[in-house]
Design an enzyme around this catalytic site. Sequence first.
Site, PDB file in Angstrom:
ATOM      1  N   LYS A   1     -11.392  -6.419   8.248  1.00  0.00           N
ATOM      2  CA  LYS A   1     -10.250  -5.900   9.018  1.00  0.00           C
ATOM      3  C   LYS A   1     -10.635  -4.590   9.717  1.00  0.00           C
ATOM      4  O   LYS A   1     -10.195  -4.336  10.834  1.00  0.00           O
ATOM      5  CB  LYS A   1      -9.030  -5.682   8.106  1.00  0.00           C
ATOM      6  CG  LYS A   1      -8.487  -6.984   7.494  1.00  0.00           C
ATOM      7  CD  LYS A   1      -7.143  -6.803   6.837  1.00  0.00           C
ATOM      8  CE  LYS A   1      -7.168  -6.021   5.558  1.00  0.00           C
ATOM      9  NZ  LYS A   1      -7.952  -6.618   4.457  1.00  0.00           N
TER      10      LYS A   1
ATOM     11  N   ARG B   1       1.863  -5.273   3.189  1.00  0.00           N
ATOM     12  CA  ARG B   1       1.161  -6.053   2.162  1.00  0.00           C
ATOM     13  C   ARG B   1       2.092  -7.071   1.505  1.00  0.00           C
ATOM     14  O   ARG B   1       1.643  -7.896   0.734  1.00  0.00           O
ATOM     15  CB  ARG B   1       0.649  -5.130   1.047  1.00  0.00           C
ATOM     16  CG  ARG B   1      -0.617  -4.350   1.325  1.00  0.00           C
ATOM     17  CD  ARG B   1      -1.836  -5.224   1.195  1.00  0.00           C
ATOM     18  NE  ARG B   1      -2.989  -4.727   0.493  1.00  0.00           N
ATOM     19  CZ  ARG B   1      -3.893  -3.880   0.958  1.00  0.00           C
ATOM     20  NH1 ARG B   1      -3.757  -3.311   2.125  1.00  0.00           N
ATOM     21  NH2 ARG B   1      -4.954  -3.588   0.248  1.00  0.00           N
TER      22      ARG B   1
ATOM     23  N   ARG C   1     -21.222  -3.930   0.285  1.00  0.00           N
ATOM     24  CA  ARG C   1     -20.562  -2.883   1.102  1.00  0.00           C
ATOM     25  C   ARG C   1     -20.867  -1.482   0.563  1.00  0.00           C
ATOM     26  O   ARG C   1     -20.810  -1.234  -0.632  1.00  0.00           O
ATOM     27  CB  ARG C   1     -19.053  -3.121   1.106  1.00  0.00           C
ATOM     28  CG  ARG C   1     -18.274  -2.080   1.898  1.00  0.00           C
ATOM     29  CD  ARG C   1     -16.964  -2.604   2.408  1.00  0.00           C
ATOM     30  NE  ARG C   1     -15.935  -2.799   1.380  1.00  0.00           N
ATOM     31  CZ  ARG C   1     -14.725  -3.287   1.650  1.00  0.00           C
ATOM     32  NH1 ARG C   1     -14.405  -3.613   2.879  1.00  0.00           N
ATOM     33  NH2 ARG C   1     -13.844  -3.447   0.685  1.00  0.00           N
TER      34      ARG C   1
ATOM     35  N   ARG D   1     -17.489   1.647  -2.954  1.00  0.00           N
ATOM     36  CA  ARG D   1     -16.087   2.036  -3.112  1.00  0.00           C
ATOM     37  C   ARG D   1     -15.639   1.767  -4.541  1.00  0.00           C
ATOM     38  O   ARG D   1     -16.005   0.737  -5.124  1.00  0.00           O
ATOM     39  CB  ARG D   1     -15.232   1.202  -2.146  1.00  0.00           C
ATOM     40  CG  ARG D   1     -14.609   2.002  -1.035  1.00  0.00           C
ATOM     41  CD  ARG D   1     -13.930   1.119  -0.041  1.00  0.00           C
ATOM     42  NE  ARG D   1     -12.750   0.436  -0.570  1.00  0.00           N
ATOM     43  CZ  ARG D   1     -11.927  -0.299   0.177  1.00  0.00           C
ATOM     44  NH1 ARG D   1     -12.156  -0.443   1.462  1.00  0.00           N
ATOM     45  NH2 ARG D   1     -10.895  -0.894  -0.354  1.00  0.00           N
TER      46      ARG D   1
ATOM     47  N   ARG E   1      -7.667  -7.955  -6.630  1.00  0.00           N
ATOM     48  CA  ARG E   1      -7.115  -7.714  -5.283  1.00  0.00           C
ATOM     49  C   ARG E   1      -6.898  -9.040  -4.547  1.00  0.00           C
ATOM     50  O   ARG E   1      -5.950  -9.195  -3.774  1.00  0.00           O
ATOM     51  CB  ARG E   1      -8.047  -6.782  -4.490  1.00  0.00           C
ATOM     52  CG  ARG E   1      -8.005  -5.343  -5.030  1.00  0.00           C
ATOM     53  CD  ARG E   1      -9.208  -4.523  -4.601  1.00  0.00           C
ATOM     54  NE  ARG E   1      -9.290  -4.316  -3.183  1.00  0.00           N
ATOM     55  CZ  ARG E   1     -10.413  -4.009  -2.524  1.00  0.00           C
ATOM     56  NH1 ARG E   1     -11.561  -3.884  -3.181  1.00  0.00           N
ATOM     57  NH2 ARG E   1     -10.402  -3.829  -1.247  1.00  0.00           N
TER      58      ARG E   1
HETATM   59  P1  AMP Z   1      -7.502  -1.523   1.472  1.00  0.00           P
HETATM   60  O1  AMP Z   1      -8.484  -0.496   1.919  1.00  0.00           O
HETATM   61  O2  AMP Z   1      -6.513  -1.923   2.518  1.00  0.00           O
HETATM   62  O3  AMP Z   1      -8.181  -2.705   0.805  1.00  0.00           O
HETATM   63  O4  AMP Z   1      -6.619  -0.828   0.326  1.00  0.00           O
HETATM   64  C1  AMP Z   1      -7.197  -0.287  -0.851  1.00  0.00           C
HETATM   65  C2  AMP Z   1      -6.128  -0.064  -1.895  1.00  0.00           C
HETATM   66  O5  AMP Z   1      -5.136   0.869  -1.404  1.00  0.00           O
HETATM   67  C3  AMP Z   1      -5.311  -1.305  -2.261  1.00  0.00           C
HETATM   68  O6  AMP Z   1      -5.958  -2.116  -3.227  1.00  0.00           O
HETATM   69  C4  AMP Z   1      -4.015  -0.678  -2.790  1.00  0.00           C
HETATM   70  O7  AMP Z   1      -4.209  -0.137  -4.087  1.00  0.00           O
HETATM   71  C5  AMP Z   1      -3.825   0.489  -1.841  1.00  0.00           C
HETATM   72  N1  AMP Z   1      -3.036   0.077  -0.657  1.00  0.00           N
HETATM   73  C6  AMP Z   1      -3.479   0.035   0.645  1.00  0.00           C
HETATM   74  N2  AMP Z   1      -2.503  -0.368   1.474  1.00  0.00           N
HETATM   75  C7  AMP Z   1      -1.410  -0.594   0.688  1.00  0.00           C
HETATM   76  C8  AMP Z   1      -0.097  -1.043   0.947  1.00  0.00           C
HETATM   77  N3  AMP Z   1       0.314  -1.361   2.185  1.00  0.00           N
HETATM   78  N4  AMP Z   1       0.762  -1.160  -0.108  1.00  0.00           N
HETATM   79  C9  AMP Z   1       0.374  -0.835  -1.358  1.00  0.00           C
HETATM   80  N5  AMP Z   1      -0.867  -0.431  -1.674  1.00  0.00           N
HETATM   81  C10 AMP Z   1      -1.764  -0.302  -0.669  1.00  0.00           C
END
Ligand code: AMP
Length: 205
Positions: free
Chosen positions: A13, A87, A121, A151, A162
Amino acid sequence: MNIVLLGKPGVGKGYISKYFERDFGFKHISTGDLCRKNIKEKTKIGQIVEQFCTSGKLVPLDLILKMLKQELKKSKGQSYIFDGFPRNVQQAQELENIARVDAVVLVDVPDDIILDRISKRRVCTVCNKVYTVDEVANEICPTCGENLQVRADDNVDIVKKRLLVFETETKPLIEYYKDKIVKIDNSGKLEDTLKQLDTHFKKVL
Ligand code: AMP
């Protein structure tokens, strides 16, 4: 015009956001990046969201909205590419009070490829650029020369969690946005992904 990017963790993304940012001037808003920034800077919100992010759980809605609204205030009147938000359906309903959603890009990659990509990654600890281990000769960022790291939530067990969160929470958004969805297959070469994006967006943006 605002676009929502939907897709499991590790489908690219961030890369696809760059296409809209670089070629069409969209402002990239990643709620995951906002969480990581707050964690790194040890803000009050960062100290609370850390436990959710590092365990692969969704951060409570009020905190996500607070970070998101703060960020949007800095760039009023722009076109946004929302990455990682919404989400779930509740977040999508909240987004309707904040910004119009014109199109939704669903990025698709099979789980085995996702797990392989995420295991490779690496992220720069300073400039936050993302690489795969194949692109870097050592664990040093080619852009700023600082150290690269894995990460915190990129370990296999947390990635599986996830993926499960995507199935239960995020997948219903495919039906929610069914009239606006464009599906992009990002499992092959990057040129193929760009071609698909061009086909759908070059004429309308
Ligand atoms: P991402 O980088 O989008 O994969 O997000 C990493 C982590 O941030 C996720 O696993 C959640 O813990 C938190 N997170 C990111 N976006 C959201 C969202 N819209 N709602 C809730 N938690 C989020």
